[in-house]
Design an enzyme around this catalytic site. Structure first.
Site, PDB file in Angstrom:
ATOM      1  N   THR A  37       0.836  -1.198   0.000  1.00  0.00           N
ATOM      2  CA  THR A  37       0.000   0.000   0.000  1.00  0.00           C
ATOM      3  C   THR A  37       0.874   1.253   0.000  1.00  0.00           C
ATOM      4  O   THR A  37       0.498   2.271  -0.591  1.00  0.00           O
ATOM      5  CB  THR A  37      -0.961   0.030   1.204  1.00  0.00           C
ATOM      6  OG1 THR A  37      -0.218  -0.151   2.416  1.00  0.00           O
ATOM      7  CG2 THR A  37      -2.008  -1.061   1.094  1.00  0.00           C
ATOM      8  N   PHE A  44      -6.340  -5.434  -1.453  1.00  0.00           N
ATOM      9  CA  PHE A  44      -7.529  -5.901  -2.161  1.00  0.00           C
ATOM     10  C   PHE A  44      -8.230  -7.084  -1.512  1.00  0.00           C
ATOM     11  O   PHE A  44      -9.344  -7.425  -1.884  1.00  0.00           O
ATOM     12  CB  PHE A  44      -7.207  -6.248  -3.620  1.00  0.00           C
ATOM     13  CG  PHE A  44      -6.183  -7.333  -3.796  1.00  0.00           C
ATOM     14  CD1 PHE A  44      -6.559  -8.645  -3.969  1.00  0.00           C
ATOM     15  CD2 PHE A  44      -4.835  -7.013  -3.809  1.00  0.00           C
ATOM     16  CE1 PHE A  44      -5.612  -9.633  -4.150  1.00  0.00           C
ATOM     17  CE2 PHE A  44      -3.883  -8.004  -3.988  1.00  0.00           C
ATOM     18  CZ  PHE A  44      -4.271  -9.309  -4.156  1.00  0.00           C
ATOM     19  N   HIS A 131       1.545 -16.643  -0.800  1.00  0.00           N
ATOM     20  CA  HIS A 131       0.229 -16.535  -1.448  1.00  0.00           C
ATOM     21  C   HIS A 131       0.370 -16.517  -2.966  1.00  0.00           C
ATOM     22  O   HIS A 131      -0.569 -16.136  -3.674  1.00  0.00           O
ATOM     23  CB  HIS A 131      -0.500 -15.279  -0.969  1.00  0.00           C
ATOM     24  CG  HIS A 131      -0.899 -15.335   0.470  1.00  0.00           C
ATOM     25  ND1 HIS A 131      -1.187 -14.216   1.218  1.00  0.00           N
ATOM     26  CD2 HIS A 131      -1.056 -16.384   1.318  1.00  0.00           C
ATOM     27  CE1 HIS A 131      -1.500 -14.569   2.449  1.00  0.00           C
ATOM     28  NE2 HIS A 131      -1.414 -15.886   2.539  1.00  0.00           N
ATOM     29  N   SER A 203      -0.568  -7.182   9.708  1.00  0.00           N
ATOM     30  CA  SER A 203      -1.340  -7.098  10.951  1.00  0.00           C
ATOM     31  C   SER A 203      -1.348  -8.420  11.704  1.00  0.00           C
ATOM     32  O   SER A 203      -1.923  -8.521  12.786  1.00  0.00           O
ATOM     33  CB  SER A 203      -2.778  -6.670  10.635  1.00  0.00           C
ATOM     34  OG  SER A 203      -3.369  -7.570   9.712  1.00  0.00           O
TER      35      SER A 203
END
Length: 262
Positions: A37, A44, A131, A203
């Protein structure tokens, strides 16, 4: 110190972080959406992500493997939006900082939850994209692969890209909901063996990535401007939590280290 979280004035954090880097010989980075970001890529998958906020679509449906197999055109409609966003995106200062640490021999590997390949663009070599990523695509039937440039051409020339060898559906090498993450064993080994773990822009909510820090045996430094889930962190490991802008913080850290990479 309260628990294992060190309470240190902000003015001293960069110096302390730099000192820990100088002492360490086996550094590992776990990076999350916050690094992307900062580069201008909207989150997203999250609750405030680009698909949910701007397009009103639940990302869990877009990235659901069963729904992709049923109607891949739905995914590609939104994937083209993401690829358009990437056209003018470049690695941030923090991406370059960790690439320089690797070149310097300090950083042994990067484990990233991001799919944008910005770490590789910055020059990092040992990157575990748990991922998956957009750097390549493959046919779900015959496993033929395409590189990024070839994949882009296919995505923008066909509603649903199909294999020129067998006619199967082409899928970017992204881990969808319902699929196993990649490189998990290698990532666990990296964390177990490191003497300093950075958690940057994450996070620590999405598992199994969030579970990796509990394997750490060395110090942990978290740099994340937003809220960070601490429930998965080991209780016996000293942890420094920095709630500052990621790039500004690592600029301050590098002031004390002097890596030359800009």
């Amino acid at each position: 110190m309260e628990g294992c979280f060190e309470k240190i004035p902000n003015c001293n954090l960069a110096q302390i972080c730099a000192d820990e880097i100088k002492k360490a010989n086996n550094i590992v980075l776990l990076s999350g959406a916050g690094m992307s970001t900062n580069a201008g890529i909207p989150d997203f998958r999250g609750p405030n992500g680009i698909y949910r906020r701007q397009l009103g679509v639940n990302p869990e449906r877009i990235f659901d493997i069963d729904y992709f197999l049923e109607d891949p055109s739905f995914f590609y409609k939104f994937h083209r939006e993401f690829l358009q966003t990437l056209k003018n995106i470049k690695p941030t200062y923090a991406h370059k900082f960790f690439a320089a640490l690797e070149k310097n021999g300090k950083l042994k590997g990067i484990i990233t939850q991001n799919i944008d390949s910005l770490h590789q663009m910055a020059g990092s070599k040992n990157v575990m994209e748990i991922h998956g990523g957009i750097w390549k695509s493959f046919c779900i039937d015959c496993n033929k692969t395409w590189d990024y440039e070839e994949s882009i051409k296919l995505v923008f020339s066909q509603e649903v890209p199909r294999c020129d060898r067998c006619g199967g559906i082409i899928k970017p090498d992204i881990v969808f909901f319902g699929e196993m993450v990649k490189h998990l064993e290698e990532s666990q080994k990296l964390v177990k063996e490191c003497d300093l773990l950075f958690v940057v822009g994450s996070s620590l909510v999405v598992t199994p990535a969030a579970l990796l820090p509990r394997l750490a045996r060395g110090k942990i430094i978290i740099v994340n401007k937003g809220e960070t889930n601490k429930s998965y962190l080991p209780s016996n490991i000293p942890t420094l939590h920095v709630e500052q802008d990621i790039d500004e913080f690592f600029k301050a850290v590098n002031y004390h280290i002097g890596l030359d990479f800009e």
